[in-house]
Design an enzyme around this catalytic site. Structure first.
Site, PDB file in Angstrom:
ATOM      1  N   HIS A   1      38.181 -36.562-161.414  1.00 16.24           N
ATOM      2  CA  HIS A   1      39.433 -36.940-160.735  1.00 16.24           C
ATOM      3  C   HIS A   1      40.360 -37.589-161.760  1.00 16.24           C
ATOM      4  CE1 HIS A   1      41.308 -39.083-156.952  1.00 16.24           C
ATOM      5  NE2 HIS A   1      42.232 -38.777-157.854  1.00 16.24           N
TER       6      HIS A   1
ATOM      7  N   HIS B   1      44.484 -36.902-162.943  1.00 10.55           N
ATOM      8  CA  HIS B   1      45.736 -36.146-162.859  1.00 10.55           C
ATOM      9  C   HIS B   1      46.293 -36.104-164.276  1.00 10.55           C
ATOM     10  CE1 HIS B   1      45.923 -36.554-158.403  1.00 10.55           C
ATOM     11  NE2 HIS B   1      45.218 -37.644-158.674  1.00 10.55           N
TER      12      HIS B   1
ATOM     13  N   HIS C   1      42.512 -35.237-151.649  1.00  9.55           N
ATOM     14  CA  HIS C   1      42.600 -36.694-151.558  1.00  9.55           C
ATOM     15  C   HIS C   1      42.550 -37.053-150.066  1.00  9.55           C
ATOM     16  CE1 HIS C   1      43.864 -36.493-155.672  1.00  9.55           C
ATOM     17  NE2 HIS C   1      44.236 -37.770-155.744  1.00  9.55           N
TER      18      HIS C   1
ATOM     19  N   GLU D   1      42.270 -42.701-149.115  1.00  9.76           N
ATOM     20  CA  GLU D   1      42.685 -43.610-150.197  1.00  9.76           C
ATOM     21  C   GLU D   1      43.520 -44.696-149.508  1.00  9.76           C
ATOM     22  OE1 GLU D   1      45.530 -41.889-152.908  1.00  9.76           O
ATOM     23  OE2 GLU D   1      45.297 -43.475-154.408  1.00  9.76           O
TER      24      GLU D   1
ATOM     25  N   ASP E   1      41.681 -41.321-162.377  1.00  9.99           N
ATOM     26  CA  ASP E   1      42.882 -41.027-161.582  1.00  9.99           C
ATOM     27  C   ASP E   1      44.113 -40.825-162.478  1.00  9.99           C
ATOM     28  OD1 ASP E   1      44.087 -40.437-159.173  1.00  9.99           O
ATOM     29  OD2 ASP E   1      44.207 -42.482-158.456  1.00  9.99           O
ATOM     30  N   ASP E   2      44.791 -41.915-162.843  1.00  5.60           N
ATOM     31  CA  ASP E   2      46.010 -41.840-163.676  1.00  5.60           C
ATOM     32  C   ASP E   2      45.904 -42.900-164.763  1.00  5.60           C
ATOM     33  OD1 ASP E   2      47.779 -39.942-161.942  1.00  5.60           O
ATOM     34  OD2 ASP E   2      46.971 -41.429-160.535  1.00  5.60           O
TER      35      ASP E   2
HETATM   36  N1  ADE Z   1      48.899 -38.284-157.624  1.00 10.61           N
HETATM   37  C1  ADE Z   1      48.528 -38.902-158.748  1.00 10.61           C
HETATM   38  N2  ADE Z   1      47.703 -39.917-158.471  1.00 10.61           N
HETATM   39  C2  ADE Z   1      47.541 -39.936-157.126  1.00 10.61           C
HETATM   40  C3  ADE Z   1      46.801 -40.737-156.226  1.00 10.61           C
HETATM   41  N3  ADE Z   1      46.044 -41.751-156.645  1.00 10.61           N
HETATM   42  N4  ADE Z   1      46.887 -40.462-154.917  1.00 10.61           N
HETATM   43  C4  ADE Z   1      47.641 -39.460-154.484  1.00 10.61           C
HETATM   44  N5  ADE Z   1      48.351 -38.681-155.286  1.00 10.61           N
HETATM   45  C5  ADE Z   1      48.299 -38.906-156.606  1.00 10.61           C
HETATM   46 ZN    ZN Z   2      44.238 -38.976-157.492  1.00 10.92          ZN
END
Ligand code: ADE
Ligand code: ZN
Length: 350
Positions: free
Chosen positions: A24, A26, A204, A207, A285-286
């Site tokens: 996971h 992005h 997703h 969350e 994630d990011d």
């Molecule tokens: N796009 C990038 N990160 C995300 C996240 N944590 N939740 C939903 N969309 C995303």
């Molecule tokens: Zn994500």
């Protein structure tokens, strides 16, 4: 293996060095401020922030949407195939340093095609980095195309249509962006079509959105993995089902704290998910926005949660390989490498 024999003081080094997969991430969320500035300059784009430091200082999020606003703006510097290659190449090198053997990487084509960037430019750069990563770094990687859930299903169908000539360059589809008010059923038909096409399906769910969205992602979208899913603990029947059916959750601890899903890491439910028998994994994630890459996520959770020890480190890494979309033979090889690593850490022969 006597994992309990491993002293706690050895955990940070073990977490760093153990072989693992990331499921996971992005790729647009791996774009570091330095790269945003470099690309803005070479593409003649004026940014809203005068310096790298001021951009980084803006990364103070209150919820998912406050992050997404900055994240989509940052992705606006990506213009050429070279930009997409550089972004993914930079991530793969970082992954290699964290002992990531395999990465399944999300990308958001609609973020780019809506700005007039051809899909071929996006996939061309990402795919070139993935191939080179395999050859030069020995990191296995594949791409998962995500639909933006704040857009319509019709737009998701259009994105799929545009992607189909490149069907061999991505292994599945996902669903990301603002969760609340954009339930799984909005994308029922496009996911059904992707299923017919033999694509892997993830989404997703849970969350920021409710536990019901997790159930609907499984029942309506037929998702094989749930991204995040941490709110499942609000529903005991769902927890039992996730454990029984071994549905993997791709949990992103630093993200959850930065986006206020949990107040602080000490409150995170990763340990409780594992105790409930759920196949949880750790992911970033990011990473450019949330303060760290994969090993930073492992380090932060194990430092904050005393219930996580060597057994859980092994379990999380093992889950990451078993939840990946690769052939069983390949999984077995990675799990064998993991077993060997932990046997050595225990002072045993594998
Ligand atoms: N796009 C990038 N990160 C995300 C996240 N944590 N939740 C939903 N969309 C995303
Ligand atoms: Zn994500």
């Amino acid at each position: 293996m006597n994992l309990e024999s491993i002293p706690r003081r050895e955990l940070p080094s073990i977490l760093n060095r153990m072989p693992k997969a990331e499921l996971h991430i992005h790729i647009e969320g791996s774009l570091e401020p330095e790269l945003i500035f470099e690309m803005a300059q070479r593409n003649g784009i004026k940014l809203d922030y005068p310096s790298i430091e001021e951009l980084r200082a803006a990364y103070a999020f209150t919820d998912l949407q406050s992050f997404l606003d900055i994240y989509y703006a940052g992705a606006g510097v990506l213009q050429t195939e070279e930009d997409f290659f550089d972004m993914a190449w930079s991530y793969l090198n970082r992954a290699k340093a964290d002992h990531v053997l395999h990465a399944e990487i999300f990308f958001d084509p609609q973020t780019h095609t809506s700005r007039g960037i051809p899909f071929a430019t996006v996939i061309g750069g990402l795919d070139r980095a993935v191939r080179r990563g395999r050859e030069e770094l020995g990191v296995s990687a594949s791409l998962i195309l995500c639909f933006l859930r704040h857009l319509s299903e019709e737009e998701a169908f259009a994105a799929l249509e545009e992607a189909l000539p490149y069907r061999d360059r991505f292994i599945g589809v996902g669903l990301d962006s603002g969760e609340r008010g954009n339930p799984p059923e909005k994308f029922a038909r496009v996911f059904a079509r992707c299923r017919e096409l033999g694509l892997h399906l993830v989404a997703h769910a849970g969350e920021e959105g409710p536990a019901d969205y997790i159930r609907d992602a499984l029942d309506i979208l037929k998702a094989e993995r749930i991204d995040h899913g941490v709110r499942c603990l609000e529903d005991a029947d769902l927890v039992a089902r996730l454990a029984r059916e071994r549905v993997p959750l791709t949990v992103c601890p630093l993200s959850n704290v930065k986006l206020a899903v949990f107040h602080e890491m000490h409150d995170h439910n990763l340990g409780r998910l594992l105790q409930a028998g759920i196949a949880a994994t750790v992911n970033s994630d990011d990473p450019a926005y949330f303060g760290g890459y994969l090993n930073d996520n492992y380090a932060a959770t194990f430092a904050a949660l005393p219930e996580l020890g060597a057994r859980e480190a092994y379990q999380l890494a093992r889950n990451s390989f078993e939840a990946s979309f690769v052939a069983e033979e390949e999984k077995k090889g990675w799990v064998a490498a993991l077993d060997e690593f932990f046997a050595a850490a225990c002072g045993e022969k594998a």
